[in-house]
Every structure is written in structure tokens, then in C-alpha cells.
Write a protein that holds these residues in place. Structure first.
Motif, PDB file in Angstrom:
ATOM      1  N   ALA A   1      -2.160   2.826 -15.225  1.00  0.00           N
ATOM      2  CA  ALA A   1      -3.603   2.580 -15.297  1.00  0.00           C
ATOM      3  C   ALA A   1      -3.828   1.335 -16.139  1.00  0.00           C
ATOM      4  N   ARG A   2      -4.699   0.457 -15.658  1.00  0.00           N
ATOM      5  CA  ARG A   2      -4.989  -0.772 -16.386  1.00  0.00           C
ATOM      6  C   ARG A   2      -6.501  -0.994 -16.437  1.00  0.00           C
ATOM      7  N   ASN A   3      -7.002  -1.084 -17.663  1.00  0.00           N
ATOM      8  CA  ASN A   3      -8.412  -1.416 -17.894  1.00  0.00           C
ATOM      9  C   ASN A   3      -9.348  -0.492 -17.108  1.00  0.00           C
ATOM     10  N   VAL A   4      -9.083   0.808 -17.200  1.00  0.00           N
ATOM     11  CA  VAL A   4      -9.868   1.789 -16.452  1.00  0.00           C
ATOM     12  C   VAL A   4     -11.133   2.164 -17.217  1.00  0.00           C
ATOM     13  N   ASN A   5     -12.250   2.094 -16.519  1.00  0.00           N
ATOM     14  CA  ASN A   5     -13.539   2.538 -17.036  1.00  0.00           C
ATOM     15  C   ASN A   5     -14.113   3.552 -16.057  1.00  0.00           C
ATOM     16  N   VAL A   6     -14.665   4.633 -16.582  1.00  0.00           N
ATOM     17  CA  VAL A   6     -15.286   5.650 -15.738  1.00  0.00           C
ATOM     18  C   VAL A   6     -16.722   5.857 -16.202  1.00  0.00           C
ATOM     19  N   TYR A   7     -17.639   5.859 -15.240  1.00  0.00           N
ATOM     20  CA  TYR A   7     -19.058   6.020 -15.539  1.00  0.00           C
ATOM     21  C   TYR A   7     -19.615   7.205 -14.766  1.00  0.00           C
ATOM     22  N   TYR A   8     -20.475   7.967 -15.410  1.00  0.00           N
ATOM     23  CA  TYR A   8     -21.327   8.945 -14.739  1.00  0.00           C
ATOM     24  C   TYR A   8     -22.743   8.388 -14.797  1.00  0.00           C
TER      25      TYR A   8
ATOM     26  N   ILE B   1     -15.588  13.235  -5.743  1.00  0.00           N
ATOM     27  CA  ILE B   1     -16.517  14.223  -5.193  1.00  0.00           C
ATOM     28  C   ILE B   1     -17.773  14.372  -6.049  1.00  0.00           C
ATOM     29  N   ILE B   2     -17.840  13.621  -7.157  1.00  0.00           N
ATOM     30  CA  ILE B   2     -19.037  13.604  -7.994  1.00  0.00           C
ATOM     31  C   ILE B   2     -19.831  12.348  -7.632  1.00  0.00           C
ATOM     32  N   PRO B   3     -20.982  12.489  -6.986  1.00  0.00           N
ATOM     33  CA  PRO B   3     -21.693  11.323  -6.452  1.00  0.00           C
ATOM     34  C   PRO B   3     -22.030  10.258  -7.492  1.00  0.00           C
ATOM     35  N   ILE B   4     -22.301  10.677  -8.725  1.00  0.00           N
ATOM     36  CA  ILE B   4     -22.745   9.704  -9.721  1.00  0.00           C
ATOM     37  C   ILE B   4     -21.577   9.059 -10.459  1.00  0.00           C
TER      38      ILE B   4
ATOM     39  N   GLY C   1      -7.499  24.745  -8.023  1.00  0.00           N
ATOM     40  CA  GLY C   1      -8.237  25.545  -8.992  1.00  0.00           C
ATOM     41  C   GLY C   1      -9.693  25.205  -8.870  1.00  0.00           C
ATOM     42  N   ASP C   2     -10.428  25.281  -9.948  1.00  0.00           N
ATOM     43  CA  ASP C   2     -11.830  24.944  -9.928  1.00  0.00           C
ATOM     44  C   ASP C   2     -12.009  23.472  -9.628  1.00  0.00           C
ATOM     45  N   SER C   3     -12.882  23.131  -8.698  1.00  0.00           N
ATOM     46  CA  SER C   3     -13.177  21.727  -8.437  1.00  0.00           C
ATOM     47  C   SER C   3     -14.220  21.249  -9.414  1.00  0.00           C
ATOM     48  N   PRO C   4     -14.102  19.997  -9.883  1.00  0.00           N
ATOM     49  CA  PRO C   4     -15.035  19.485 -10.880  1.00  0.00           C
ATOM     50  C   PRO C   4     -16.336  19.067 -10.225  1.00  0.00           C
ATOM     51  N   SER C   5     -17.213  20.031  -9.910  1.00  0.00           N
ATOM     52  CA  SER C   5     -18.440  19.746  -9.188  1.00  0.00           C
ATOM     53  C   SER C   5     -19.391  18.899  -9.993  1.00  0.00           C
ATOM     54  N   ALA C   6     -19.269  18.921 -11.304  1.00  0.00           N
ATOM     55  CA  ALA C   6     -20.116  18.090 -12.153  1.00  0.00           C
ATOM     56  C   ALA C   6     -19.366  17.788 -13.429  1.00  0.00           C
ATOM     57  N   PRO C   7     -19.601  16.634 -14.026  1.00  0.00           N
ATOM     58  CA  PRO C   7     -18.918  16.302 -15.278  1.00  0.00           C
ATOM     59  C   PRO C   7     -19.397  17.172 -16.417  1.00  0.00           C
ATOM     60  N   ASP C   8     -18.515  17.411 -17.387  1.00  0.00           N
ATOM     61  CA  ASP C   8     -18.926  18.127 -18.576  1.00  0.00           C
ATOM     62  C   ASP C   8     -20.014  17.347 -19.296  1.00  0.00           C
ATOM     63  N   LYS C   9     -21.006  18.053 -19.830  1.00  0.00           N
ATOM     64  CA  LYS C   9     -22.069  17.385 -20.570  1.00  0.00           C
ATOM     65  C   LYS C   9     -21.492  16.589 -21.731  1.00  0.00           C
ATOM     66  N   SER C  10     -20.439  17.160 -22.368  1.00  0.00           N
ATOM     67  CA  SER C  10     -19.854  16.464 -23.508  1.00  0.00           C
ATOM     68  C   SER C  10     -19.249  15.131 -23.101  1.00  0.00           C
ATOM     69  N   ALA C  11     -18.711  15.067 -21.861  1.00  0.00           N
ATOM     70  CA  ALA C  11     -18.157  13.800 -21.395  1.00  0.00           C
ATOM     71  C   ALA C  11     -19.249  12.764 -21.177  1.00  0.00           C
ATOM     72  N   LEU C  12     -20.458  13.233 -20.845  1.00  0.00           N
ATOM     73  CA  LEU C  12     -21.558  12.311 -20.622  1.00  0.00           C
ATOM     74  C   LEU C  12     -22.128  11.771 -21.920  1.00  0.00           C
ATOM     75  N   ASP C  13     -21.815  12.432 -23.028  1.00  0.00           N
ATOM     76  CA  ASP C  13     -22.455  12.079 -24.286  1.00  0.00           C
ATOM     77  C   ASP C  13     -21.605  11.172 -25.161  1.00  0.00           C
ATOM     78  N   VAL C  14     -20.557  10.567 -24.600  1.00  0.00           N
ATOM     79  CA  VAL C  14     -19.634   9.827 -25.455  1.00  0.00           C
ATOM     80  C   VAL C  14     -20.320   8.681 -26.182  1.00  0.00           C
ATOM     81  N   GLN C  15     -21.365   8.113 -25.601  1.00  0.00           N
ATOM     82  CA  GLN C  15     -22.010   6.986 -26.247  1.00  0.00           C
ATOM     83  C   GLN C  15     -23.058   7.417 -27.266  1.00  0.00           C
ATOM     84  N   ASP C  16     -23.272   8.722 -27.392  1.00  0.00           N
ATOM     85  CA  ASP C  16     -24.222   9.216 -28.378  1.00  0.00           C
ATOM     86  C   ASP C  16     -23.584   9.346 -29.756  1.00  0.00           C
ATOM     87  N   HIS C  17     -22.309   9.037 -29.861  1.00  0.00           N
ATOM     88  CA  HIS C  17     -21.583   9.159 -31.120  1.00  0.00           C
ATOM     89  C   HIS C  17     -21.277   7.769 -31.682  1.00  0.00           C
TER      90      HIS C  17
END
Length: 294
Positions: free
Chosen positions: A49-56, A98-101, A12-28
Motif C-alpha cells: 500500500a502506498r499513500n492510501v487515503n480512505v474517506y467516508y 459496498i459502502i456508497p460513501i 462473516g458480517d459484511s461492513p454495511s456501514a462504517p463504524d461511527k468511531s472511524a468517521l470521527d477521526v478528525q474530531d480528535h
């Protein structure tokens, strides 16, 4: 996403960039101190999955998530927009690569094998862990070639007769064969939305996956098409392990045995779907399920 990656499970659609809302999790509000309640582990996991952290870049979208996905079960991942559920789902077959950041820390195992090990063949991984995205997006090929493409790339068929068998079997398992058997040479893009999504599921099935990930597979479909997909998900669990992201709690209740509730990048609660929907243990889960936010 390149064509090989698509054939290997990204359908289906490839996730070429993360959703802006996903990037804003620390703004809450800070949720980092919350511990997961319920029972996120199972006796016989297909994926762990164990102790998984994901960063953009410097923004953290997933915070210390540990979760098992049981064999031949359906687990639903729910939560408000931007909670990280789709980001976590895409981590399970390295679609975030596939998302460089994007950077993923922690361990994610498939049958006790770390999928993020340096020598892991990502194309083969995505054949084992297929993915169906929110918007159905068939290749600009015939219905037959949409399903046959993956098996051709992976050398799963050694003759035209074997390829025909794989195509028919995959379309049957996706509950689509009877509707398209006389028009297999017609473009897949000419099908209805619901048929296109089932074609994308057939395309994932064709490379013999062990796990199927679905990122809101019904959000772009009408109620009748949605019902067909939900029936199909229930049938697929006999052969495959399934994980689905959905914004619909009603859908989660209908199709899954277990539910994981995410909030601002944290896994807040996980357990039996019926119990979470009727008697959630965490206040955030209760507030979301009862419609106080989300």
C-alpha cells in the motif's frame, strides 16, 4: 454483501456501514503531521500500500498510509477503537466498495498489480484475498455446502469427487475436519462459536486464496476457542499471507511477526512485533501499549 462476494472471500458480517468511531477521526487531535516510524516496508511483499487515503463522504478515516505485507508472514494491526485499522484492512480486498460513501485514494498492489484498477474483477480479487470477520456467520446451509459453495461458484471442481476433496482439505487445514466429519450434512449454524469461525476460515481457504485477512476473528470467542484460532493462524502462514486486526496486544504478540500501530487514521509505527511490544519508538505507541489510553 451478495452471496458471490461472500463466497469469494467475505466470510462473516459484511461492513454495511462504517463504524461511527472511524468517521470521527478528525474530531480528535491533529495527527496528520506525524510520520511513520519503524520499517513499514519489506523486501518481498505480497501486498503493498502506498499513500492510501480512505474517506467516508467528507470525513477522512485513513491518512496517507504506506505499508507492505510480507509473503507468508502474519502482520497484526493494532490501535484504539476508531483508529482506522479495520477500515484499512477492508481496503485490501475492496470490501469498502459496498459502502456508497466510501472512496479510496492511493495504490494497493497484489503481486505488483493494482487492485483498484478499473478492469479489476472484484469477485476474483476476493477469491485471492479472503476475509474472515469478527462474528462467525456461516451460511444457512450444511457444513459441507458452506465449504463447497465457493469452489462451485468459481468452477474449481469438475466432479463430486474433486469437490469432496476440496471440502475435506479445507476443513483439515482449518483444524475442523475431525470434529465434523460425521455430521457434514448438519447445519453449520449448529456448531459452537469457535467451530463456526473455523468453518468460516475453511470457507475462505476453499477458494485457494493467497492472502487471508482477519478482522478481530477471536473477539466473540471464549479463551479455549481463541487458542485454537491462534494455533490455526500460526499454521496457516506456511501457505498463506495473513493480516489480522486485533484489540489484544497479547494476541498480536502471540501470532504475528510484524505489528502496525494505527492512531486516528495514521500509521504511527510498524516493525518487528517483539521490538514494538518491548521497546516502541513512538510516544503514541508506547502510551497505547502501556495502557495509558485505548
Amino acid at each position: 454483501m451478495n452471496s458471490i462476494a461472500a463466497a469469494a472471500g467475505g466470510v462473516g458480517d459484511s461492513p454495511s456501514a462504517p463504524d461511527k468511531s472511524a468517521l470521527d477521526v478528525q474530531d480528535h487531535a491533529d495527527v496528520s503531521a506525524y510520520e511513520t516510524v519503524g520499517d513499514p516496508f519489506v523486501d518481498d511483499p505480497k501486498m503493498s500500500a502506498r499513500n492510501v487515503n480512505v474517506y467516508y463522504a467528507d470525513k477522512q478515516a485513513i491518512m496517507d498510509v504506506s505499508l507492505d505485507i510480507g509473503k507468508n508472514q502474519v502482520i497484526a494491526m493494532i490501535g484504539p477503537s476508531g483508529c482506522g485499522k479495520s477500515t484499512f484492512l477492508r481496503s485490501l480486498n475492496r470490501m469498502n466498495d459496498i459502502i456508497p460513501i466510501c472512496r479510496v485514494d492511493g495504490n494497493i498492489d497484489l503481486d505488483d498489480e493494482d487492485i483498484y484498477e478499473g478492469n479489476q474483477d472484484i469477485v476474483l480479487l476476493r477469491a485471492r484475498v479472503g476475509m474472515v470477520f469478527q462474528k462467525p456467520n456461516p451460511f444457512p446451509k450444511s457444513i459441507y455446502e458452506n465449504v463447497a459453495y465457493g469452489p462451485k461458484i468459481h468452477g474449481l471442481a469438475h466432479s463430486k469427487a474433486e469437490l469432496d476433496e476440496i471440502v475435506e482439505k479445507s476443513l483439515r487445514r482449518a483444524s475442523l475436519f475431525d470434529e465434523v466429519k460425521d455430521v457434514l450434512d448438519k447445519p453449520g449454524t449448529g456448531l459452537s462459536g469457535g467451530q463456526q469461525q473455523r468453518l468460516c476460515i475453511a470457507r475462505a481457504i476453499a477458494v485457494s486464496p493467497e492472502v487471508i485477512l482477519m478482522d478481530e476473528p477471536c473477539s466473540a470467542l471464549d479463551p479455549i476457542a481463541t487458542a485454537r484460532i491462534e494455533e490455526l493462524i500460526d499454521e496457516l502462514k506456511a501457505r498463506y499471507t495473513n493480516a489480522i486486526v486485533t484489540h489484544s496486544m497479547q494476541q498480536a504478540a502471540r501470532v504475528s511477526e510484524r505489528t502496525a500501530y494505527f492512531h486516528l487514521g495514521k500509521l504511527i509505527e510498524e516493525g518487528n512485533t517483539k521490538e514494538i511490544m518491548t521497546l516502541p519508538k513512538h510516544e503514541l505507541s508506547e502510551n497505547y501499549i502501556t495502557g495509558r489510553f485505548g
